[in-house]
Enzyme design. Sequence first.
Site, PDB file in Angstrom:
ATOM      1  N   TRP A 326     -59.814   9.731  27.882  1.00  0.00           N
ATOM      2  CA  TRP A 326     -58.827  10.812  27.967  1.00  0.00           C
ATOM      3  C   TRP A 326     -57.452  10.254  28.294  1.00  0.00           C
ATOM      4  O   TRP A 326     -56.437  10.729  27.782  1.00  0.00           O
ATOM      5  CB  TRP A 326     -59.247  11.814  29.037  1.00  0.00           C
ATOM      6  CG  TRP A 326     -58.262  12.921  29.271  1.00  0.00           C
ATOM      7  CD1 TRP A 326     -58.160  14.097  28.576  1.00  0.00           C
ATOM      8  CD2 TRP A 326     -57.213  12.961  30.256  1.00  0.00           C
ATOM      9  NE1 TRP A 326     -57.132  14.861  29.076  1.00  0.00           N
ATOM     10  CE2 TRP A 326     -56.535  14.184  30.104  1.00  0.00           C
ATOM     11  CE3 TRP A 326     -56.801  12.071  31.252  1.00  0.00           C
ATOM     12  CZ2 TRP A 326     -55.466  14.542  30.918  1.00  0.00           C
ATOM     13  CZ3 TRP A 326     -55.732  12.424  32.056  1.00  0.00           C
ATOM     14  CH2 TRP A 326     -55.073  13.647  31.881  1.00  0.00           C
ATOM     15  N   HIS A 327     -57.420   9.233  29.150  1.00  0.00           N
ATOM     16  CA  HIS A 327     -56.139   8.678  29.557  1.00  0.00           C
ATOM     17  C   HIS A 327     -55.426   7.955  28.417  1.00  0.00           C
ATOM     18  O   HIS A 327     -54.192   7.926  28.382  1.00  0.00           O
ATOM     19  CB  HIS A 327     -56.324   7.718  30.732  1.00  0.00           C
ATOM     20  CG  HIS A 327     -56.432   8.413  32.051  1.00  0.00           C
ATOM     21  ND1 HIS A 327     -57.616   8.916  32.530  1.00  0.00           N
ATOM     22  CD2 HIS A 327     -55.496   8.704  32.992  1.00  0.00           C
ATOM     23  CE1 HIS A 327     -57.413   9.481  33.714  1.00  0.00           C
ATOM     24  NE2 HIS A 327     -56.137   9.367  34.014  1.00  0.00           N
ATOM     25  N   GLY A 328     -56.156   7.345  27.518  1.00  0.00           N
ATOM     26  CA  GLY A 328     -55.478   6.637  26.445  1.00  0.00           C
ATOM     27  C   GLY A 328     -56.433   6.124  25.390  1.00  0.00           C
ATOM     28  O   GLY A 328     -57.592   5.822  25.674  1.00  0.00           O
ATOM     29  N   PHE A 483     -50.095  10.704  28.298  1.00  0.00           N
ATOM     30  CA  PHE A 483     -51.527  10.959  28.188  1.00  0.00           C
ATOM     31  C   PHE A 483     -51.798  12.391  27.733  1.00  0.00           C
ATOM     32  O   PHE A 483     -52.888  12.722  27.385  1.00  0.00           O
ATOM     33  CB  PHE A 483     -52.229  10.710  29.526  1.00  0.00           C
ATOM     34  CG  PHE A 483     -52.022   9.304  30.046  1.00  0.00           C
ATOM     35  CD1 PHE A 483     -51.920   8.256  29.176  1.00  0.00           C
ATOM     36  CD2 PHE A 483     -51.935   9.074  31.401  1.00  0.00           C
ATOM     37  CE1 PHE A 483     -51.736   6.963  29.635  1.00  0.00           C
ATOM     38  CE2 PHE A 483     -51.755   7.779  31.874  1.00  0.00           C
ATOM     39  CZ  PHE A 483     -51.650   6.725  30.994  1.00  0.00           C
TER      40      PHE A 483
END
Length: 483
Positions: A326-328, A483
């Site tokens: 999800w972050h990257g 993000f």
Amino acid sequence: MLPNSFNFLLFFAVVVGAYYVVPHRWRWSLLLIGSYYFYSTFDPQYLFLLAATTLVAYGFGIVVAKPFRQTTRRLLLTAGILVELSSLFLFKYFDFLMGSFEPLLTNLNIISDAVALPRLDIILPVGLSFYTFSCISYIVDAYRKTIEPERHLGKLAVYVAFFPKLLAGPIERAPAFLAQLAKPITVDRIAIITGLQLIVWGLFKKVVIADRLAVFVDAGFTNPAFQSPVTVVVAVYFYAFQIYCDFSGYSDIAIGASLILGIRLMENFRRPYLAKSVPEFWNKRWHLSLMRWFRDYLYIPLGGNRVSAWRQYANVMIIFLVSGLWHGANWTFVIWGGLNGLYQVIHTAIEAPRRWLANHIRLPGVLTTLMSVLLTFHLVGLAWVFFRASSIDNALGVLKRIWSSLPQLPALLTNYNWDTEFYLSLGLIVFLMGVEILDEKKPMSRRLADGPAIVRWAFYYAVGFSLLVIGMWGTQGFVYMNF
């Protein structure tokens, strides 16, 4: 228009002035216009994506709450979630997956070296992951009947696009937000003072501390093999505080701005570097809105901790691997999430030996706490290396540079040419942690309110003076905006 800019402060002042002048029944429209204008200052074309995501949530929120058969409702819920996730897939993960599959297919002789899988090469809209998760939680809450579907499209659009939280959270839940939006709001002196305190403190963490540390961090993570080992070590330690001050600074500004507008957002940070274990760090102190989102909408549906130990371990790993992704869209984020999940699994698995050691090796409480805090900080810091690195090779290069220089590190630290900017940065970190330690025992806002006026105003003037004199205004965006 970044929240750490004078343009934002002027924009916010105008919105607040108009907000308390217009009648309550029109305030939602003012917030919606202000939020869409704010988002348009980054890339106007993505307003259509924001609006489309909101329309999907509005439509599916209504239909999943209808008294259809349970199977039909589940299919509608699944469809709504998949439609919301489709924008994330296209904008954030499509190119990542193509780049990951390309060498695999080449090695399997399915495609030749001369063939390249298609790429979209489109810019990731700021805040996409945050407002997508807000929409998904709204649809799920409507399905679970924890909220009545919002029939007023404009008010739901305010929930999704509310400008203080739009770029980087907190990931607020619809029931709490919409209930507050519906109530007439009057001027609350205490809320406004608290909101201003949070905005100023958030700006201090961002423009005075985080952006100053970024210079050292960038130097250490750029070609680490050619940097002094001390430069790399400083970069790793400073990044832990850069990412914290950057992200929590945004959250403070968002929560403070919302308070001034009479809306309370959920707490997002709670002095994370005082955590005595990695589970405490993640479950009680760091990015609380995201971890609660994963707990309520993924971990518990997977069985949570009501299953066998091995299933529970698997659930924890799934949560953190998904959180990393999800972050990257980079394998470095997956490794970062995997490390934090592994820490939690090991912590739970060795609970019995830990208790046995605690009962048989009795150390002073202060020493035990200090050792636990330092161990947790270094475990989290190790994972942060992968979070910050541009690639796995870059992360391994940083770790290799430090590891290979450990025997010589004391001498290198002694002989390194430290400059004034380093000592200023280190002093700011010490000041930050001192405030956090005091805040842990008693909130600083209460300490300042209960203390002598001269101390309170001295603190305010010191922070304000720092913002004006050594603040690095508008030099960098917030990390989590990407993000």
